[in-house]
Design a protein around this motif. Structure first.
Motif, short mmCIF file in Angstrom:
data_model
loop_
_atom_site.label_atom_id
_atom_site.label_comp_id
_atom_site.label_asym_id
_atom_site.label_seq_id
_atom_site.Cartn_x
_atom_site.Cartn_y
_atom_site.Cartn_z
N ILE A 23 25.70 77.69 11.65
CA ILE A 23 25.66 78.53 12.85
C ILE A 23 25.26 77.75 14.09
O ILE A 23 25.56 78.14 15.21
N VAL A 51 37.67 83.77 13.14
CA VAL A 51 36.31 83.25 13.16
C VAL A 51 35.40 84.47 13.01
O VAL A 51 35.48 85.41 13.79
N HIS A 52 34.56 84.45 11.97
CA HIS A 52 33.74 85.61 11.63
C HIS A 52 32.28 85.20 11.56
O HIS A 52 31.92 84.26 10.85
N ILE A 53 31.44 85.90 12.32
CA ILE A 53 30.00 85.62 12.32
C ILE A 53 29.28 86.84 11.77
O ILE A 53 29.34 87.92 12.36
N ASP A 54 28.63 86.68 10.63
CA ASP A 54 27.91 87.79 10.00
C ASP A 54 26.56 88.00 10.65
O ASP A 54 26.03 87.14 11.34
N ASP A 55 26.02 89.16 10.37
CA ASP A 55 24.67 89.46 10.82
C ASP A 55 23.77 89.65 9.60
O ASP A 55 24.22 89.56 8.46
N ARG A 77 19.28 80.92 15.57
CA ARG A 77 20.54 80.18 15.55
C ARG A 77 20.42 78.83 14.85
O ARG A 77 21.36 78.36 14.25
N ILE A 84 28.90 80.69 9.87
CA ILE A 84 30.09 81.16 10.55
C ILE A 84 31.22 80.97 9.55
O ILE A 84 31.34 79.91 8.93
N GLU A 85 32.03 81.99 9.35
CA GLU A 85 33.14 81.89 8.42
C GLU A 85 34.45 81.75 9.19
O GLU A 85 34.72 82.51 10.11
#
Length: 164
Positions: A23, A51-55, A77, A84-85
């Motif tokens: 990340i 681009v996928h950012i999970d929480d 961060r 980040i996927e």
């Protein structure tokens, strides 16, 4: 060619893969060409389609909190292990230096290293053959084909302008 390490493979099948990036580094842009060495003389190529950012629970709490300190955001961060996927579709491979716009003979394995292709490698891949790799984009499912084509062609065009 300069290899720019971006992450490791999470999962893959014959046509697609998902890559995990840290990340604290910016992911490559949507439409970028990436390379995945499969063995000594075999390398798969793919285009980033998402681009996928999970929480997680902490991020959800921080997102609605008042006056979150910059140190807390930076800590979240830098020190947390939320990847980040990057989703990607395979568009070709190279074997013993010869580029093919067919699907790779096998998908990569979990935790294989993933590299962003530099301008020189992007030019070499996109110049090979008759742009046959574009059919993989046109037949892709669950992605925005026009957006992916536009993003990739802009990036490939810039790479070719720098080389010429």
């Amino acid at each position: 060619m300069n290899e720019i390490y971006i992450g490791r493979l999470l999962r893959a099948n014959t046509r697609t893969c998902v890559v995990g990036c840290q990340i604290n580094q910016l992911p490559p842009p949507f439409g970028s060409l990436i390379g995945i060495p499969l063995d000594e003389d075999l390398k798969a190529y793919a285009l980033i389609t998402d681009v996928h950012i999970d929480d997680d629970g902490l991020v959800r709490q921080l997102s609605v909190a008042d006056n979150v300190a910059e140190e807390v955001i930076a800590d979240n961060r830098i020190n947390r292990n939320i990847p980040i996927e990057l989703s990607a579709i395979f568009v070709g491979y190279t074997k013993e230096g010869n580029i093919s716009h067919l699907l790779p003979p096998r998908p990569p394995l979990s935790l294989d290293k993933i590299f962003l292709c530099d301008g020189e490698e992007t030019c070499r891949f996109t110049s090979a053959g008759q742009l046959g790799y574009l059919r993989h984009i046109l037949s892709a499912e669950n992605i925005s084909i026009p957006d992916l084509l536009a993003a990739h062609l802009v990036q490939a065009g810039k790479a070719h302008q720098k080389i010429d």
